[in-house]
Design a protein around this motif. Structure first.
Motif, PDB file in Angstrom:
ATOM      1  N   GLU A 255     101.629 -77.592  43.934  1.00 16.92           N
ATOM      2  CA  GLU A 255     100.353 -77.161  44.830  1.00 16.92           C
ATOM      3  C   GLU A 255     100.621 -78.508  46.312  1.00 16.92           C
ATOM      4  OE1 GLU A 255      96.845 -78.064  44.141  1.00 16.92           O
ATOM      5  OE2 GLU A 255      97.519 -79.739  43.027  1.00 16.92           O
ATOM      6  N   ALA A 256     102.012 -78.834  46.339  1.00 15.29           N
ATOM      7  CA  ALA A 256     102.950 -79.280  47.238  1.00 15.29           C
ATOM      8  C   ALA A 256     102.008 -79.731  48.689  1.00 15.29           C
ATOM      9  CB  ALA A 256     104.644 -80.127  47.358  1.00 15.29           C
ATOM     10  N   GLN A 257     101.644 -80.920  48.932  1.00 16.37           N
ATOM     11  CA  GLN A 257     101.627 -81.025  50.681  1.00 16.37           C
ATOM     12  C   GLN A 257     102.520 -81.768  50.800  1.00 16.37           C
ATOM     13  OE1 GLN A 257      97.467 -81.043  51.149  1.00 16.37           O
ATOM     14  NE2 GLN A 257      98.634 -79.962  49.362  1.00 16.37           N
ATOM     15  N   GLY A 258     103.654 -81.692  50.751  1.00 17.11           N
ATOM     16  CA  GLY A 258     104.904 -82.309  51.973  1.00 17.11           C
ATOM     17  C   GLY A 258     106.120 -82.689  50.875  1.00 17.11           C
ATOM     18  N   TYR A 259     107.465 -83.404  51.520  1.00 17.57           N
ATOM     19  CA  TYR A 259     108.402 -82.610  50.998  1.00 17.57           C
ATOM     20  C   TYR A 259     109.146 -83.922  51.311  1.00 17.57           C
ATOM     21  CZ  TYR A 259     110.212 -80.000  54.543  1.00 17.57           C
ATOM     22  OH  TYR A 259     111.264 -79.980  55.648  1.00 17.57           O
ATOM     23  N   THR A 260     110.161 -84.652  50.731  1.00 15.34           N
ATOM     24  CA  THR A 260     111.114 -85.590  51.074  1.00 15.34           C
ATOM     25  C   THR A 260     112.327 -84.891  50.542  1.00 15.34           C
ATOM     26  OG1 THR A 260     109.512 -87.385  50.258  1.00 15.34           O
ATOM     27  CG2 THR A 260     111.907 -88.121  50.621  1.00 15.34           C
ATOM     28  N   ILE A 261     113.298 -85.270  51.964  1.00 13.92           N
ATOM     29  CA  ILE A 261     114.865 -84.977  52.076  1.00 13.92           C
ATOM     30  C   ILE A 261     115.471 -86.376  51.500  1.00 13.92           C
ATOM     31  CG2 ILE A 261     117.158 -84.354  53.083  1.00 13.92           C
ATOM     32  CD1 ILE A 261     115.006 -81.953  54.635  1.00 13.92           C
ATOM     33  N   GLU A 262     116.604 -86.514  50.833  1.00 11.90           N
ATOM     34  CA  GLU A 262     117.602 -87.036  50.996  1.00 11.90           C
ATOM     35  C   GLU A 262     118.625 -87.210  50.654  1.00 11.90           C
ATOM     36  OE1 GLU A 262     120.381 -89.787  49.486  1.00 11.90           O
ATOM     37  OE2 GLU A 262     119.693 -88.560  48.027  1.00 11.90           O
ATOM     38  N   LYS A 263     119.547 -87.764  51.985  1.00 12.79           N
ATOM     39  CA  LYS A 263     120.740 -87.540  51.545  1.00 12.79           C
ATOM     40  C   LYS A 263     121.739 -89.021  52.467  1.00 12.79           C
ATOM     41  CE  LYS A 263     122.394 -83.298  54.406  1.00 12.79           C
ATOM     42  NZ  LYS A 263     122.225 -83.097  55.253  1.00 12.79           N
ATOM     43  N   GLU A 264     122.884 -88.996  52.041  1.00 14.02           N
ATOM     44  CA  GLU A 264     123.352 -90.661  52.115  1.00 14.02           C
ATOM     45  C   GLU A 264     122.371 -91.953  51.699  1.00 14.02           C
ATOM     46  OE1 GLU A 264     125.300 -90.064  56.267  1.00 14.02           O
ATOM     47  OE2 GLU A 264     126.570 -88.506  55.326  1.00 14.02           O
ATOM     48  N   GLY A 265     121.571 -91.755  51.176  1.00 19.18           N
ATOM     49  CA  GLY A 265     120.533 -92.743  51.238  1.00 19.18           C
ATOM     50  C   GLY A 265     120.000 -92.613  52.050  1.00 19.18           C
TER      51      GLY A 265
END
Length: 331
Positions: A255-265
């Motif tokens: 039931e996520a209220q958001g997300y995080t993207i990780e790229k190149e640290g």
């Protein structure tokens, strides 16, 4: 269908309350009828959410001319029989997940929907969650490259409940898998499709239900590590990892209220709060389908429900989860 979609609810437990609250936030639909084996419970629920009609039997609601679509919110073991009875009375159905306890039940339900030309959808609300929708689109757009790894878990402590509680009662298809293990399995399926091979192992509780299950889904060039449990809590943060980056669905990820993207640290957070609790999106999908005359959703189709039921059943076969009513049938 041009008028407002008229909803009925059968099974008035906690999930029905959440659903009714979110239904009130969605335009184009209204709660018109509720049913419970206790008429007092039905009247109390109807008064709280403004339903005009109450019934002390599910069949009476199915026969009502005041209802277009029924939300089935009863325990797993009654999903098939109640959905079939509703559809045979010409009612459209949104059935709480899992749609059936096994693939045979799901297949029969879909056959009845097709025969009676009514809409049927599994209420897998996470499929419509904005963060999960966005993550899927990002993956399809190549944002993190080719997926090599997925991790998803879902666990909370439930062993202190009464032995007759639906989660701990094998006669009600209890255990972690069908109730919450369905979510990690769904996520792997959503992003990677049907696996080539499944490994699974379960531990069992004294009542006979499976209380924790670890799974590995093997794909051509990827693995998904999945878990569900009732004997402890888990973080419930999901990871979709590719060769160019990763996406993390924030806890509780289903039931996520958001997300995080990780790229190149570098980590970038995105907030996507749900409207209401988040059932609003599946409600909107049902209403849109009914208004446009569709008998199944393009977002979560009959085939998707068949595939998910097959995956759940294969995990159960690998880990030795058989319910008493299935043993009786085999005998």
């Amino acid at each position: 269908m041009t008028q407002a979609v008229r909803w009925g609810i059968v099974g008035l437990g906690s999930i029905a309350h959440t659903f009714a609250k979110d239904l009130a936030l969605v335009s184009g639909g209204t709660l018109t009828a509720v049913a419970s084996r206790s008429i007092d419970k039905a009247k109390e629920f109807a008064n709280e959410y403004g339903a005009a009609h109450t019934f002390d039997s599910y069949d009476a609601l199915f026969e009502s001319n005041e209802v277009d679509v029924v939300y089935i919110a009863t325990p797993h073991t009654s999903h098939e029989v109640l959905s079939v009875r509703a559809m045979e009375k010409g009612k459209h159905v949104l059935c709480e997940k899992p749609m059936g306890v096994n693939p045979e039940q799901v297949a029969r339900m879909i056959a009845v929907a097709e025969k009676n030309q009514v809409f049927l959808m599994e209420a897998l609300w996470s499929r419509f969650n904005p963060s999960i929708q966005e993550a899927r689109q990002l993956v399809q757009n190549g944002e993190i490259g080719s997926i090599g790894f997925i991790h998803a878990d879902f666990a909370f402590y439930a062993l202190g409940r009464d032995a007759e509680n639906r989660l701990l009662n094998p006669n009600l298809a209890g255990g972690s898998l069908l109730d919450i293990g369905i979510y990690p399995i769904f996520l792997s399926y959503l992003f990677l499709g049907m696996p080539k091979k499944i490994q699974a192992s379960s531990h069992f509780y004294k009542t006979g239900v499976e209380m924790q299950t670890s799974m590995i889904f093997e794909y051509e060039n990827a693995q998904a590590i999945l878990y569900s449990g009732l004997n402890s809590k888990s973080e419930m943060k999901a990871e979709i990892s590719g060769n160019e980056g990763s996406i993390f669905l924030h806890p509780r990820w289903h039931e996520a209220q958001g997300y995080t993207i990780e790229k190149e640290g570098e980590l970038i957070d995105y907030g996507l709060p749900t409207y209401g609790r988040g059932y609003t999106y599946e409600i909107e999908e049902v209403q849109d389908c009914l208004i446009s005359g569709q008998l199944q959703s393009n977002i979560w189709s009959h085939q998707n429900s068949k595939d998910l039921a097959r995956l759940l059943y294969e995990v159960r076969q690998k880990s030795g989860v058989i319910f008493p009513f299935e043993e009786q049938k085999q005998a």
